[in-house]
Design a protein around this motif. Sequence first.
Motif, PDB file in Angstrom:
ATOM      1  N   ILE A   1       0.831  -1.204   0.000  1.00  0.00           N
ATOM      2  CA  ILE A   1       0.000   0.000   0.000  1.00  0.00           C
ATOM      3  C   ILE A   1       0.872   1.263   0.000  1.00  0.00           C
ATOM      4  O   ILE A   1       0.518   2.271  -0.628  1.00  0.00           O
ATOM      5  N   LEU A   2       2.022   1.219   0.672  1.00  0.00           N
ATOM      6  CA  LEU A   2       2.946   2.357   0.619  1.00  0.00           C
ATOM      7  C   LEU A   2       3.494   2.528  -0.802  1.00  0.00           C
ATOM      8  O   LEU A   2       3.620   3.656  -1.302  1.00  0.00           O
ATOM      9  N   SER A   3       3.778   1.411  -1.462  1.00  0.00           N
ATOM     10  CA  SER A   3       4.244   1.462  -2.849  1.00  0.00           C
ATOM     11  C   SER A   3       3.153   1.996  -3.770  1.00  0.00           C
ATOM     12  O   SER A   3       3.436   2.722  -4.740  1.00  0.00           O
ATOM     13  N   ALA A   4       1.910   1.636  -3.484  1.00  0.00           N
ATOM     14  CA  ALA A   4       0.786   2.160  -4.272  1.00  0.00           C
ATOM     15  C   ALA A   4       0.726   3.676  -4.172  1.00  0.00           C
ATOM     16  O   ALA A   4       0.462   4.371  -5.165  1.00  0.00           O
ATOM     17  N   GLY A   5       0.980   4.204  -2.968  1.00  0.00           N
ATOM     18  CA  GLY A   5       0.987   5.652  -2.798  1.00  0.00           C
ATOM     19  C   GLY A   5       2.055   6.325  -3.651  1.00  0.00           C
ATOM     20  O   GLY A   5       1.801   7.329  -4.318  1.00  0.00           O
ATOM     21  N   LEU A   6       3.253   5.751  -3.663  1.00  0.00           N
ATOM     22  CA  LEU A   6       4.329   6.316  -4.470  1.00  0.00           C
ATOM     23  C   LEU A   6       4.017   6.194  -5.961  1.00  0.00           C
ATOM     24  O   LEU A   6       4.244   7.137  -6.733  1.00  0.00           O
ATOM     25  N   CYS A   7       3.497   5.032  -6.367  1.00  0.00           N
ATOM     26  CA  CYS A   7       3.159   4.825  -7.790  1.00  0.00           C
ATOM     27  C   CYS A   7       2.119   5.835  -8.264  1.00  0.00           C
ATOM     28  O   CYS A   7       2.214   6.366  -9.377  1.00  0.00           O
ATOM     29  N   ARG A   8       1.112   6.097  -7.410  1.00  0.00           N
ATOM     30  CA  ARG A   8       0.058   7.021  -7.823  1.00  0.00           C
ATOM     31  C   ARG A   8       0.578   8.451  -7.945  1.00  0.00           C
ATOM     32  O   ARG A   8       0.137   9.211  -8.823  1.00  0.00           O
ATOM     33  N   ILE A   9       1.512   8.831  -7.102  1.00  0.00           N
ATOM     34  CA  ILE A   9       2.125  10.151  -7.220  1.00  0.00           C
ATOM     35  C   ILE A   9       2.931  10.237  -8.520  1.00  0.00           C
ATOM     36  O   ILE A   9       2.825  11.198  -9.282  1.00  0.00           O
ATOM     37  N   PHE A  10       3.724   9.208  -8.798  1.00  0.00           N
ATOM     38  CA  PHE A  10       4.541   9.219 -10.012  1.00  0.00           C
ATOM     39  C   PHE A  10       3.689   9.110 -11.270  1.00  0.00           C
ATOM     40  O   PHE A  10       4.095   9.584 -12.337  1.00  0.00           O
ATOM     41  N   ALA A  11       2.505   8.508 -11.166  1.00  0.00           N
ATOM     42  CA  ALA A  11       1.623   8.454 -12.330  1.00  0.00           C
ATOM     43  C   ALA A  11       1.237   9.853 -12.794  1.00  0.00           C
ATOM     44  O   ALA A  11       1.142  10.122 -13.998  1.00  0.00           O
ATOM     45  N   SER A  12       1.024  10.751 -11.835  1.00  0.00           N
ATOM     46  CA  SER A  12       0.693  12.133 -12.183  1.00  0.00           C
ATOM     47  C   SER A  12       1.930  12.930 -12.584  1.00  0.00           C
ATOM     48  O   SER A  12       1.847  13.882 -13.358  1.00  0.00           O
ATOM     49  N   LEU A  13       3.091  12.531 -12.069  1.00  0.00           N
ATOM     50  CA  LEU A  13       4.331  13.242 -12.373  1.00  0.00           C
ATOM     51  C   LEU A  13       4.872  12.881 -13.753  1.00  0.00           C
ATOM     52  O   LEU A  13       5.534  13.694 -14.408  1.00  0.00           O
ATOM     53  N   LEU A  14       4.564  11.646 -14.199  1.00  0.00           N
ATOM     54  CA  LEU A  14       5.103  11.143 -15.465  1.00  0.00           C
ATOM     55  C   LEU A  14       3.963  10.807 -16.416  1.00  0.00           C
ATOM     56  O   LEU A  14       3.533   9.656 -16.508  1.00  0.00           O
ATOM     57  N   PRO A  15       3.438  11.800 -17.140  1.00  0.00           N
ATOM     58  CA  PRO A  15       2.263  11.570 -17.997  1.00  0.00           C
ATOM     59  C   PRO A  15       2.444  10.449 -19.014  1.00  0.00           C
ATOM     60  O   PRO A  15       1.482   9.746 -19.335  1.00  0.00           O
ATOM     61  N   ALA A  16       3.660  10.239 -19.498  1.00  0.00           N
ATOM     62  CA  ALA A  16       3.894   9.190 -20.493  1.00  0.00           C
ATOM     63  C   ALA A  16       3.652   7.796 -19.915  1.00  0.00           C
ATOM     64  O   ALA A  16       3.375   6.848 -20.664  1.00  0.00           O
ATOM     65  N   PHE A  17       3.763   7.678 -18.608  1.00  0.00           N
ATOM     66  CA  PHE A  17       3.580   6.383 -17.948  1.00  0.00           C
ATOM     67  C   PHE A  17       2.310   6.350 -17.100  1.00  0.00           C
ATOM     68  O   PHE A  17       2.146   5.458 -16.263  1.00  0.00           O
ATOM     69  N   TYR A  18       1.420   7.321 -17.340  1.00  0.00           N
ATOM     70  CA  TYR A  18       0.248   7.463 -16.479  1.00  0.00           C
ATOM     71  C   TYR A  18      -0.606   6.199 -16.437  1.00  0.00           C
ATOM     72  O   TYR A  18      -0.923   5.691 -15.348  1.00  0.00           O
ATOM     73  N   LEU A  19      -0.984   5.672 -17.574  1.00  0.00           N
ATOM     74  CA  LEU A  19      -1.893   4.525 -17.607  1.00  0.00           C
ATOM     75  C   LEU A  19      -1.289   3.277 -16.985  1.00  0.00           C
ATOM     76  O   LEU A  19      -1.931   2.628 -16.154  1.00  0.00           O
ATOM     77  N   PRO A  20      -0.060   2.875 -17.357  1.00  0.00           N
ATOM     78  CA  PRO A  20       0.494   1.685 -16.698  1.00  0.00           C
ATOM     79  C   PRO A  20       0.699   1.863 -15.193  1.00  0.00           C
ATOM     80  O   PRO A  20       0.450   0.939 -14.413  1.00  0.00           O
ATOM     81  N   LEU A  21       1.128   3.066 -14.779  1.00  0.00           N
ATOM     82  CA  LEU A  21       1.312   3.291 -13.342  1.00  0.00           C
ATOM     83  C   LEU A  21      -0.022   3.324 -12.602  1.00  0.00           C
ATOM     84  O   LEU A  21      -0.110   2.886 -11.442  1.00  0.00           O
ATOM     85  N   LEU A  22      -1.062   3.823 -13.262  1.00  0.00           N
ATOM     86  CA  LEU A  22      -2.395   3.795 -12.663  1.00  0.00           C
ATOM     87  C   LEU A  22      -2.844   2.354 -12.436  1.00  0.00           C
ATOM     88  O   LEU A  22      -3.378   2.010 -11.373  1.00  0.00           O
ATOM     89  N   LEU A  23      -2.597   1.509 -13.426  1.00  0.00           N
ATOM     90  CA  LEU A  23      -2.966   0.101 -13.305  1.00  0.00           C
ATOM     91  C   LEU A  23      -2.143  -0.598 -12.220  1.00  0.00           C
ATOM     92  O   LEU A  23      -2.682  -1.369 -11.416  1.00  0.00           O
ATOM     93  N   VAL A  24      -0.855  -0.303 -12.169  1.00  0.00           N
ATOM     94  CA  VAL A  24      -0.004  -0.896 -11.127  1.00  0.00           C
ATOM     95  C   VAL A  24      -0.461  -0.451  -9.747  1.00  0.00           C
ATOM     96  O   VAL A  24      -0.509  -1.258  -8.797  1.00  0.00           O
ATOM     97  N   THR A  25      -0.829   0.823  -9.614  1.00  0.00           N
ATOM     98  CA  THR A  25      -1.335   1.326  -8.331  1.00  0.00           C
ATOM     99  C   THR A  25      -2.557   0.532  -7.884  1.00  0.00           C
ATOM    100  O   THR A  25      -2.656   0.119  -6.721  1.00  0.00           O
ATOM    101  N   GLY A  26      -3.496   0.314  -8.816  1.00  0.00           N
ATOM    102  CA  GLY A  26      -4.700  -0.445  -8.483  1.00  0.00           C
ATOM    103  C   GLY A  26      -4.399  -1.868  -8.069  1.00  0.00           C
ATOM    104  O   GLY A  26      -5.017  -2.409  -7.146  1.00  0.00           O
ATOM    105  N   ILE A  27      -3.431  -2.496  -8.735  1.00  0.00           N
ATOM    106  CA  ILE A  27      -3.060  -3.873  -8.398  1.00  0.00           C
ATOM    107  C   ILE A  27      -2.421  -3.932  -7.013  1.00  0.00           C
ATOM    108  O   ILE A  27      -2.764  -4.790  -6.182  1.00  0.00           O
ATOM    109  N   LEU A  28      -1.487  -3.014  -6.744  1.00  0.00           N
ATOM    110  CA  LEU A  28      -0.832  -2.981  -5.434  1.00  0.00           C
ATOM    111  C   LEU A  28      -1.849  -2.732  -4.325  1.00  0.00           C
ATOM    112  O   LEU A  28      -1.812  -3.381  -3.256  1.00  0.00           O
ATOM    113  N   TRP A  29      -2.741  -1.771  -4.549  1.00  0.00           N
ATOM    114  CA  TRP A  29      -3.808  -1.455  -3.589  1.00  0.00           C
ATOM    115  C   TRP A  29      -4.654  -2.690  -3.312  1.00  0.00           C
ATOM    116  O   TRP A  29      -4.900  -3.044  -2.150  1.00  0.00           O
TER     117      TRP A  29
END
Length: 397
Positions: free
Chosen positions: A344-372
């Motif tokens: 869940i801590l990793s999900a928090g970091l992934c979700r922040i980086f998803a907004s910081l890195l628009p090119a990787f937004y969709l995959p990081l969004l999906l990874v965040t959901g999986i980790l959560w």
Amino acid sequence: MMQIDIQDKAMKITPIWRLAFRPFFLFGSLLALVAIPLWLASFFGMLQLNPVGGTLFWHGHEMIFGFGSAIIVGFLLTAVQNWTGLIGLRGAPLAALFALWLAARLAMLFTGDLPLLAVVLNFAFPVAAASIMAGYVIKVRQWRNLIFTPILCGLGFVSALSSWLASSGDFVLAMGSLHSGMILVVLVMSVIGGRVIPFFTSRSTDFERNDLPAWTEKAAIASLAGLAALSVFGLDSYPLATAALAAASLVFNGYRFLSWGGAHSFRNPLLWSLHLAWAFIPLGLLLLVIHSFTASVSLSMVLHSFGVGGMASLVLAMLARVTLGHTGRPLTPPKAMPWAFALILSAGLCRIFASLLPAFYLPLLLVTGILWSLAFIIFLSNYGKMLVTARADGRAG
């Protein structure tokens, strides 16, 4: 004789209705587990939903006012028994309060074309919980804990307001109300975290806590309360005032956090999970200050630092400890729980980086959901049975 009578009556109640943490921790976690995959399925076009305000608004609203408020109410109405010495909410009254929460969740998801029911229920649940909480506190004149009553009422107000505005098509103001709700949850985390994290740390380690001046605590709370009030109009509406309040809150809350003995916590998962989760609050405040002056930090980064990194991670850490203590078990988490905390801590970091890195937004969004989802699956598979069965030590509660 009276204590025996109380024990006998409590033991006749079905275990899940013996204290508020049981239904609200269980179903709040189930909501967290179900709602994120539902939203992602809708976001990626795999599922059609018609919730109040649309799927994006529903996602934000239910994480704050569905998931967040369930855990807050479950914790407070359990803790108030220890704080006041009075018998906690249980039995039919507890079931009725839970039914109010559940009805609000169902109304938000299924009454998109008839939002008034959802608006009423969104207001009623937190206000009912606030009234119950106030009754305990006022009865024993424990004014220190009366702070939670206006906070819960505030959550009810902005929950109802946001759902009404979203259903009316005024999404700008609706999102402002969501921002206010998020900051109110941060305020609750600030108050409760300031009480329990250093206390738990000092009890389990050689850390000796030095009490901070009272004005420090008051300033930390006041700055967050001011930020919550201002953010009803949206965190972007008054950027200079927002930055000033966020900066003040960062200083005061950061100062408190540094005095809580985090360096002593890393051998105990029930401690490091609390400290690392709470660290997302000053991080979110720092991001909010930066966001107020530059577009390089998006508001999404701020809100998800508070929501995924802070709220969800702190919830999981608190649930893991409180459930053990209140079900009569040793404070030793199941072996899989450190993995849940890390996920869940990793999900928090992934979700922040998803907004910081628009090119990787969709995959990081999906990874965040999986980790959560994995984090809450681990929690529920290890703690679900504890929440619906009698205490391990044979006591009521």
